[in-house]
Structures are given as structure tokens and as C-alpha cells.
Design a protein around this motif. Structure first.
Motif, PDB file in Angstrom:
ATOM      1  N   ALA A 111      85.767  50.681  21.095  1.00 36.07           N
ATOM      2  CA  ALA A 111      84.379  51.117  20.955  1.00 36.07           C
ATOM      3  C   ALA A 111      83.648  50.932  22.272  1.00 36.07           C
ATOM      4  O   ALA A 111      83.889  49.970  22.998  1.00 36.07           O
ATOM      5  CB  ALA A 111      83.702  50.323  19.855  1.00 36.07           C
ATOM      6  N   LEU A 112      82.769  51.855  22.578  1.00 35.57           N
ATOM      7  CA  LEU A 112      81.934  51.729  23.765  1.00 35.57           C
ATOM      8  C   LEU A 112      80.650  51.020  23.364  1.00 35.57           C
ATOM      9  O   LEU A 112      79.897  51.520  22.531  1.00 35.57           O
ATOM     10  CB  LEU A 112      81.614  53.116  24.333  1.00 35.57           C
ATOM     11  N   ASN A 113      80.428  49.854  23.931  1.00 35.38           N
ATOM     12  CA  ASN A 113      79.190  49.134  23.625  1.00 35.38           C
ATOM     13  C   ASN A 113      78.173  49.384  24.720  1.00 35.38           C
ATOM     14  O   ASN A 113      78.320  48.920  25.843  1.00 35.38           O
ATOM     15  CB  ASN A 113      79.463  47.646  23.480  1.00 35.38           C
ATOM     16  N   VAL A 114      77.137  50.115  24.354  1.00 39.31           N
ATOM     17  CA  VAL A 114      76.166  50.538  25.344  1.00 39.31           C
ATOM     18  C   VAL A 114      75.261  49.381  25.772  1.00 39.31           C
ATOM     19  O   VAL A 114      74.947  49.238  26.949  1.00 39.31           O
ATOM     20  CB  VAL A 114      75.344  51.720  24.780  1.00 39.31           C
ATOM     21  N   ASP A 115      74.859  48.549  24.820  1.00 37.72           N
ATOM     22  CA  ASP A 115      73.895  47.493  25.142  1.00 37.72           C
ATOM     23  C   ASP A 115      74.384  46.522  26.224  1.00 37.72           C
ATOM     24  O   ASP A 115      73.637  46.263  27.179  1.00 37.72           O
ATOM     25  CB  ASP A 115      73.466  46.746  23.873  1.00 37.72           C
ATOM     26  N   PRO A 116      75.586  45.992  26.093  1.00 38.85           N
ATOM     27  CA  PRO A 116      76.049  45.115  27.183  1.00 38.85           C
ATOM     28  C   PRO A 116      76.035  45.831  28.536  1.00 38.85           C
ATOM     29  O   PRO A 116      75.725  45.218  29.559  1.00 38.85           O
ATOM     30  CB  PRO A 116      77.486  44.765  26.777  1.00 38.85           C
ATOM     31  N   ALA A 175      73.744  52.956  20.610  1.00 34.03           N
ATOM     32  CA  ALA A 175      74.101  51.549  20.729  1.00 34.03           C
ATOM     33  C   ALA A 175      74.917  51.085  19.539  1.00 34.03           C
ATOM     34  O   ALA A 175      75.842  50.298  19.696  1.00 34.03           O
ATOM     35  CB  ALA A 175      72.836  50.712  20.864  1.00 34.03           C
ATOM     36  N   SER A 176      74.574  51.571  18.362  1.00 33.12           N
ATOM     37  CA  SER A 176      75.317  51.102  17.186  1.00 33.12           C
ATOM     38  C   SER A 176      76.726  51.681  17.231  1.00 33.12           C
ATOM     39  O   SER A 176      77.683  51.040  16.824  1.00 33.12           O
ATOM     40  CB  SER A 176      74.609  51.513  15.907  1.00 33.12           C
ATOM     41  N   GLY A 177      76.821  52.910  17.764  1.00 36.37           N
ATOM     42  CA  GLY A 177      78.145  53.503  17.907  1.00 36.37           C
ATOM     43  C   GLY A 177      78.857  53.662  16.598  1.00 36.37           C
ATOM     44  O   GLY A 177      80.032  53.972  16.547  1.00 36.37           O
ATOM     45  N   ASP A 178      78.128  53.405  15.507  1.00 38.91           N
ATOM     46  CA  ASP A 178      78.751  53.545  14.195  1.00 38.91           C
ATOM     47  C   ASP A 178      79.128  54.987  13.984  1.00 38.91           C
ATOM     48  O   ASP A 178      78.331  55.882  14.229  1.00 38.91           O
ATOM     49  CB  ASP A 178      77.759  53.148  13.096  1.00 38.91           C
ATOM     50  N   THR A 188      81.679  56.010  21.929  1.00 38.31           N
ATOM     51  CA  THR A 188      80.599  55.757  20.985  1.00 38.31           C
ATOM     52  C   THR A 188      80.186  57.090  20.397  1.00 38.31           C
ATOM     53  O   THR A 188      80.211  58.111  21.084  1.00 38.31           O
ATOM     54  CB  THR A 188      79.397  55.038  21.629  1.00 38.31           C
ATOM     55  N   PRO A 194      86.909  54.097  25.923  1.00 38.07           N
ATOM     56  CA  PRO A 194      86.038  53.653  24.824  1.00 38.07           C
ATOM     57  C   PRO A 194      85.099  54.784  24.409  1.00 38.07           C
ATOM     58  O   PRO A 194      84.652  55.568  25.239  1.00 38.07           O
ATOM     59  CB  PRO A 194      85.238  52.490  25.436  1.00 38.07           C
TER      60      PRO A 194
END
Lengths: 322, 465
Positions: free
Chosen positions: B8-13, B456-459, B433, B431
Motif C-alpha cells: 500500500a502507498l501511504n501518502v501521509d508519512p 490517504a486512506s488508500g482503502d 493507493t 505501492p
């Protein structure tokens, strides 16, 4: 019908597909069309399931009724050398120019030279005649740059004619402009029934008109068929809906039953659908106000393959576009 | 549903990390690149960073959604941000001519600058023919970074033939500037007339002669004076372009490839991924926009369609509404199965009420008179005893429509999944999202914020396979 048909549209609207379908449609019943690609993405080759196109006119399809579609991916650098050879017999000098970096300069850095070559080549194909004096191609269809750049692209020769005030380039530029601004040419814009592409289409048509370029049609691509009546009836009870789903064999209608669980998500999807249809309706209205012929092409849900291309071509013919 | 090994790509970090200084959004046209850049910028600013978003696309609507009438070459501050106020968001749009002019003004003495600015060749070059946009985007990015006023710069890339043309800008410029051609062009203007020609070999004099013939004497002279005037600036030009290129490779830069789950867009995305790797540019991940989901994903398209057909064919509809015992996954009855016992009179009855219902909603029973919200889910009715055949047939008709709609949605999901799988098979390491599709466009900051949340949730949207 104009002999040079330029197809533009916002990125992602499927303008290459529409250009290809239009070339097929125009070739129907024994005609010959040339489909020209100017952006070097080899989209045409992929559509016709052919190998990458060289800088050479090549037959890619046979149209219903015996017509032929040729395709050409114009490469600016080769077009320049071609030109030098054709008009000035500069075969070896052309190679020397290339070595010097002049060709790079002309095709990547110098203002507009690239676009001059691309439009020039297309216009040459439009005017080309065989030994008997007949046009080699009945129609030339150009898969042109996107809406945001189309006016500048087509108008580049005006600018060049202004820069190079005399000489062959000046004359060439003027000759191209004469074709592009005549009824021989029609510029079509492909759009979707979404806000940004429609906005860009409206803006683009304004720009084309201001520049004195002949605007043809608006082609709305990927139109989704209507699936349910809109507005969705609101006087149906959820329990009845659950029962209906259950009676269709989708599980229990009681609270917590499988059919009952479907009711909420299905209604949510219907609400989204309604919102989309309303939005599309509004966009359709904006397009109608342009005072141009507007045509709609259905969304081919399985993606575009050769069969799909022929279907679109048939549709274009039915609608009188070709 | 397949096992999903894709990271998963985590945008927030990424946007919170103070060492992330530049984020470049690239992708094919029409995939929501500019919107992604703006949404990301807003999110980063509301999480406390000082952000500038540089867009290339003249999307008025986007400017308006940030509360700015029109974007120009100067960063404008976006107001009404949420968050604790520590962050700032500025937005600007690349004005090629203005950027080019500024370079000339900054790097040439006033007299020379004026000569360049008035040169007709320069004027059309700077107004943005193919190629200029890429150089100027690089130039502007370099400028913004050098000013060090922002701790995060987010750029979207020009809508070029190939969206990675901007990576080639320094190289093209370099090969042009190193080439002999520029010396040929400059020679006559520099040394003047025939004296200059003596230093050139015969081949080159043929060249200038040819060019003069082709372009017309005046044009060639314009080009020559332009090149001569720019000569002193060219070195700096290239140095800066090279520096920006290195900046893109340096830690602190992250590339996001933006795509939609469509064949062409993902094919181009795969190309970007490969190209970025070849150029040793740091790829953070793929943003997949406009992904569809369904809350009823367990009901397949095939079953939904079969059920819809079942409803449309009243003869085989089991009217008693009780199929609880039927096992899930079993196909609906074929017409000759023992279940299809609805009698002929019932069929006629149903048919007549269907037509009544479809000619407007007037066929509904009296109990539905004053409908408050108008939404069907707000109208849960307690008395199922008031069942009339009109209600039943209306419900069946609606159910059939909803099922067809659902089938279409499920087919769309399956297509998106297939195109996505193709990308994942090629690049399992990237990754991803996903951003759920919105029915309409973004019109305000709230809309951008919503997209930021989704980013950000990438859900994966509910039910996306």
C-alpha cells in the motif's frame, strides 16, 4: 464533406479511437482514407492490432464494401529530411544537417518547425494526386494534438509565415494555411459527458473560431446506455423491494436476509447513477448550445478492439458523420 | 477475490516527512493528475507544512476550487485552510513566456535583454511551442526550490506527447548547445559576413546558404541574433537544467505516477515506472484514481442479470416472496422447473400493473401519498399487509432495474481489476493507493479535502475486487 478531418479532444477522451473509427467509416464503400498520427504514440498501430507503424503509409484495414484505410505515423525528423529531399534535392546535405544537430534543432527546439512539418505532411497527403489526376486519398483523418494545443498547432503556419517572410518555408506555410482555413478542412472535438472535458471543448471551439479555423462536429464518446428509469421510483417500499429480490432467487426478504441486505447498497448505487445522469444531462445541454452537430458514441464496455472499432465506424455512418 | 500482495502507498508519512521536499505527479492526460497534486498540497498544508503547488494545466475550475480566480506565475496563498494554522498552501500556474522573460532579465545586461525580448524568433519561442514548456517547468521548479520559502513543492507535469518529456529537457538542451549547429548559426552574426565564413569549411557554408534559402534571409538573421544574444546565458541555462535534473534524483524528491484503471492510462503508467527506474528517479508509488466499488460485491454480475431476467419474466416469478431455503449460488429456476407455478391469471394481472407503474408513479397505493424525503430508503413501511399488486410489480420493476445497474457496476469492477492486474503483474513492487470514483467534479476546498482523505486512506472502495 471536408477532405481533411482533424480529430482533437481532451486527453483521455479516446480521440485516437474516434479518429480511427472515422477513417474506417469514411473508407466504407470503396473509398481510400489515410489516418495520420502526429504525436508519435503508436496508438493507431495498437488499435488496428498491427506492428508499430514506420514513417510510411501502410494499409491497416479494409473497410466494409471494399474501402481501404492507410495509416501513417509522422515522425518530425524524417518528415524534415523527406521535405529537404523532395523539394530541394538535399539528400546528402540533409544528412550533414542531421550530423550538425540542425535537424534536432529544427524538430525539437525551433519554434513550430515540428508542427509545420506535421501539418504540412498531412496537407500534402490531402492534395496528392495520382498520374491520372485523381486524389490518392479521398479523405485524410488526422489524430491531432489535444484540445488545449489544437488551435496553436493548426495555426502554427500563420506564425511561421510571419517569421519567415520570404522563401520556400514562407510559401509552404501559406499553402498549408490555405488548406486548413478552407472548407476542405473540418476540426472535430471529442469529449465525454463530464465537466472538465466539456469545459475544454467549449473553450477549444471558441479558440478555433477566433482563429478562423473551420469547426466540424462535437463527438461525445463513451456514452453509457441508460440502465434504469431515472428518476428511480421513490414510492416503492423497501420491504417490497426485498421481497422482489427474494422472489428473483436472491435469498431471504426478512430483516438480515440475503435479499434484504442487498437493498441498501443497490439503492445507493441507484442514487449515484441518478446523480451521474443528471450531471450528464447538464453537460449535454452545454454542448447543444454550441450550435454544432453533436453525435454520441456508445461506451464499448469490453474495451476497444477491432470489432469495436468497426462498430463505432458503422455508428458514425448511421449518424451521417461519414 | 484474489490475494492482494501489492504494497500500500501511504501518502501521509510521505507528505509529513520533513525531508520530502518535492513531489512530482506524472501520468497520462485526463487521469486527474492536477487534481491529485492540488489535493495532496491541501492535505500537506493542513497537516502543517508550507506547500506550493505548481500546476502546468490551465484548469480554471481547479483554481476556483482553491478560491483563486485565476492562477498565474506568482504563487498565491490559498485561504480558509483547516488545521492548526501552522501550514500554508500556495498555488501557481506556469506561465512559460513570463518565466522565460524573467530568466532573460535576470541573466543578461539590460541592453542585451531588451534585444532578446524584442527578437521575433524569441517571441514565438517563448510563447510556448513544443518543448519550451518542459524547459520552463524545470526552470520554475529549480527557482522555487532555490528560494527555499516552501518546505514542500508539488508539481504536476506538462501534458506532453509523452509526459516524461520534461526529463529529457536538460539533455535536449545540452545536445543542442554542445552541437556544431549553434556555432554555425552564431558564426556570421559574431564575426560578421564573409570574414566569418572563411573559418567555416565548405560544408558549413553550404549549410548556412541552405538555411537562408529555406528560411528566408531575415528569419535566419533573427535566429542568428537571437542565438548570439542568448549565448552568454546558455551556459547558465544548462547548468540550472542539469542541477534541477539532479534535484529530481536526489533524496527528498518523490514521484507519484497517477493513473485511472483504464488500459491506456495504466499502460502509460507502466511506461513511466520503467522510465523513472532507468533515470534513477525515486518513485513513491502509483495513485489509481476513479476506482469503482460496490456495497453488494458478493452478488455477481451474472447472478444479478439472471435475477433481473427472472423478474422481468413474471411467469416464472415465485410470487410468495419466500426463497429463504434456496441455497446461495444456485441459479434461478429455469422456466420448466416445478417452481414456476404462477398461474396465467396472475401473469395478466402483473402485466397490466407493470404498464400502469411505468406510466408514472401514480399507480402506487394510497399509503404513499405525502412522501417526505423522497428517498426510497427513508420510506421503510411497517404495514406490509397493504400489499397490492401495483406495489409488487412496481417493486419488481425497480428491483430488476437495480439488478441490471448492479450487473453493470460489477462488470466495470471486473474490467478495472483486469487492467490493474496487468500493471501489478509487471510491477508488483510499486505501492498503490486507490481513490474511489466521484460522481462529479471537484468544486471547492471541501472537495479537494475529500480526495485527500481518499488518497490517504488508500482503502479500496468497498467491494473493489
Amino acid at each position: 464533406m471536408s477532405r481533411l478531418q482533424v480529430v482533437s479532444g481532451k486527453g483521455g477522451t479516446g480521440k485516437t479511437t474516434v479518429a480511427a473509427a472515422l477513417a474506417l467509416a469514411l473508407a466504407t464503400e470503396g473509398k481510400r482514407t489515410l489516418l495520420v498520427e502526429v504525436e508519435g504514440r503508436q496508438g493507431i498501430a495498437q488499435l488496428f492490432e498491427a506492428e508499430a507503424l514506420p514513417y510510411e503509409e501502410r494499409k491497416v484495414a479494409v473497410a466494409p464494401g471494399g474501402g481501404e484505410v492507410f495509416a501513417l505515423a509522422i515522425d518530425a525528423e524524417l518528415a524534415l529530411l523527406d521535405y529537404l529531399q523532395m523539394f530541394y534535392r538535399l539528400g546528402s546535405a540533409g544528412r550533414a544537417l542531421k550530423k550538425l544537430g540542425a535537424v534536432d534543432f529544427a524538430t525539437t527546439i525551433a519554434p513550430g518547425v515540428r508542427d509545420v512539418l506535421l501539418t504540412g505532411k498531412a496537407c500534402e497527403a490531402v492534395r496528392r494526386k495520382d498520374k491520372k489526376g485523381r486524389y490518392v486519398y479521398d479523405y485524410v483523418v488526422m489524430d491531432a494534438p489535444p484540445t488545449g494545443r489544437i488551435t496553436r498547432f493548426l495555426n502554427v503556419n500563420d506564425e511561421v509565415a510571419g517569421l519567415a517572410k520570404i522563401g520556400p518555408i514562407h510559401n509552404q506555410a501559406q499553402a498549408v494555411m490555405r488548406v486548413l482555413k478552407s472548407p476542405e478542412t473540418a476540426v472535430h472535438l471529442v469529449t465525454l459527458l463530464e465537466e472538465m472535458p466539456v469545459q475544454e471543448t467549449v473553450d477549444g471551439i471558441g479558440e478555433l473560431r477566433d482563429a478562423g479555423l473551420p469547426v466540424g462536429r462535437v463527438l461525445v464518446n463513451m456514452v453509457r446506455p441508460s440502465v434504469v428509469d431515472v428518476p428511480v421510483p421513490t414510492d416503492v417500499r423497501r420491504t417490497d423491494l426485498a421481497k422482489a429480490l427474494s422472489s428473483a432467487g436472491l435469498g431471504g426478504a426478512r430483516k438480515g436476509g440475503l435479499a434484504e441486505q442487498l437493498v441498501d447498497p443497490l439503492l445507493a448505487q441507484a442514487a449515484e447513477y441518478e446523480e451521474r445522469v443528471a450531471l450528464e444531462h447538464g453537460q449535454r445541454g452545454l454542448l447543444t448550445e454550441l450550435g454544432l452537430p453533436v453525435h454520441e458514441l456508445e461506451l464499448l464496455t469490453e474495451g476497444i478492439d477491432l470489432a469495436g472499432l468497426y462498430r463505432l465506424a458503422t455508428d458514425l455512418r448511421k449518424q451521417g458523420v461519414a | 477475490m484474489t490475494l492482494d500482495p501489492v504494497p500500500a502507498l501511504n501518502v501521509d508519512p510521505l507528505i509529513d516527512d520533513p525531508t520530502t521536499r518535492i513531489i512530482v505527479c506524472c501520468g497520462a492526460g485526463g487521469v486527474g493528475k492536477t487534481t491529485t497534486a492540488a489535493a495532496l498540497g491541501l492535505r500537506a498544508a493542513e497537516r502543517g507544512r508550507k506547500v506550493v503547488v505548481l500546476t502546468i494545466d490551465p484548469a480554471r475550475r481547479l483554481a476556483q476550487s482553491m478560491g483563486i480566480d485565476s492562477l498565474d506565475n506568482i504563487p498565491r496563498r490559498v485561504k480558509d485552510l483547516d488545521g492548526d494554522g501552522a501550514g500554508e498552501l500556495h498555488a501557481m500556474m506556469l506561465d512559460m513566456k513570463r518565466t522565460f522573460d524573467e530568466i532573460v532579465e535576470a541573466h543578461a545586461d539590460p541592453e542585451r535583454a531588451e534585444a532578446i525580448l524584442n527578437n521575433p524568433f524569441y517571441q514565438s519561442l517563448s510563447a510556448g511551442f513544443a518543448g519550451t514548456q518542459e524547459y520552463m517547468a524545470m526552470e520554475k521548479l529549480g527557482q522555487l526550490r532555490a528560494r527555499d520559502e516552501w518546505d514542500l513543492i508539488i508539481v504536476d507535469t506538462p501534458p506532453s506527447r509523452s509526459a516524461l518529456d520534461f526529463l529529457d529537457a536538460p539533455k535536449n538542451l545540452g545536445s543542442f548547445l554542445d552541437g556544431k549547429f549553434i556555432r554555425v548559426l552564431m558564426a556570421p552574426a559574431k564575426v560578421g559576413g564573409r570574414a566569418g565564413m572563411k573559418f567555416l569549411n565548405v560544408g558549413m557554408s553550404v549549410m548556412t546558404g541552405t538555411l537562408g534559402k529555406l528560411l528566408g534571409g531575415q528569419f535566419l538573421k533573427d535566429v542568428q541574433t537571437f542565438v548570439a544574444a542568448m549565448d552568454t546565458m546558455f551556459g547558465g541555462f544548462r547548468t540550472r537544467a542539469d542541477a534541477t535534473y539532479q534535484l529530481l534524483q536526489a533524496p527528498g524528491t518523490a514521484f507519484l505516477v497517477v493513473a485511472a484503471p483504464e488500459r491506456d492510462a495504466l499502460r502509460e503508467a507502466a511506461y513511466f515506472v520503467e522510465r523513472l527506474a532507468a533515470e534513477e528517479m525515486p518513485l513513491a508509488g502509483l495513485v489509481l484514481n476513479r476506482v469503482h466499488g460496490s456495497g453488494a460485491a458478493r452478488l455477481s454480475a451474472e447472478r444479478a442479470l439472471a435475477a433481473a431476467e427472472n423478474l422481468a419474466e413474471p411467469r416464472i416469478v415465485d410470487q410468495d416472496g419466500g426463497k429463504e431455503e434456496r441455497e446461495q449460488g444456485q441459479l434461478p429456476d429455469s422456466p420448466d422447473s416445478p417452481d414456476s407455478t404462477a398461474d396465467a391469471a396472475d401473469t395478466a394481472d402483473t402485466a397490466s400493473t407493470v404498464s400502469a407503474a411505468s406510466s408514472g408513479s401514480t399507480a402506487s397505493s394510497g399509503s404513499t401519498a405525502s412522501s417526505g424525503s423522497g428517498r426510497p430508503d427513508a420510506r421503510v413501511s411497517a404495514d406490509s399487509s397493504a400489499d397490492t399488486s401495483a406495489d409488487t410489480s412496481g417493486a419488481q420493476q425497480l428491483a430488476a432495474g437495480l439488478l441490471r445497474l448492479h450487473a453493470e457496476r460489477m462488470q466495470l469492477l471486473a474490467r478495472e481489476q483486469r487492467t490493474r492486474d496487468r500493471f501489478t503483474a509487471l510491477h508488483p513492487e510499486v505501492p498503490v493507493t486507490e481513490v474511489a470514483a466521484l460522481p462529479g467534479d471537484v468544486h471547492d476546498l471541501a472537495g479537494l479535502r475529500d480526495i485527500g482523505d481518499r488518497l490517504a486512506s488508500g482503502d479500496r472502495p468497498a467491494g473493489a475486487a
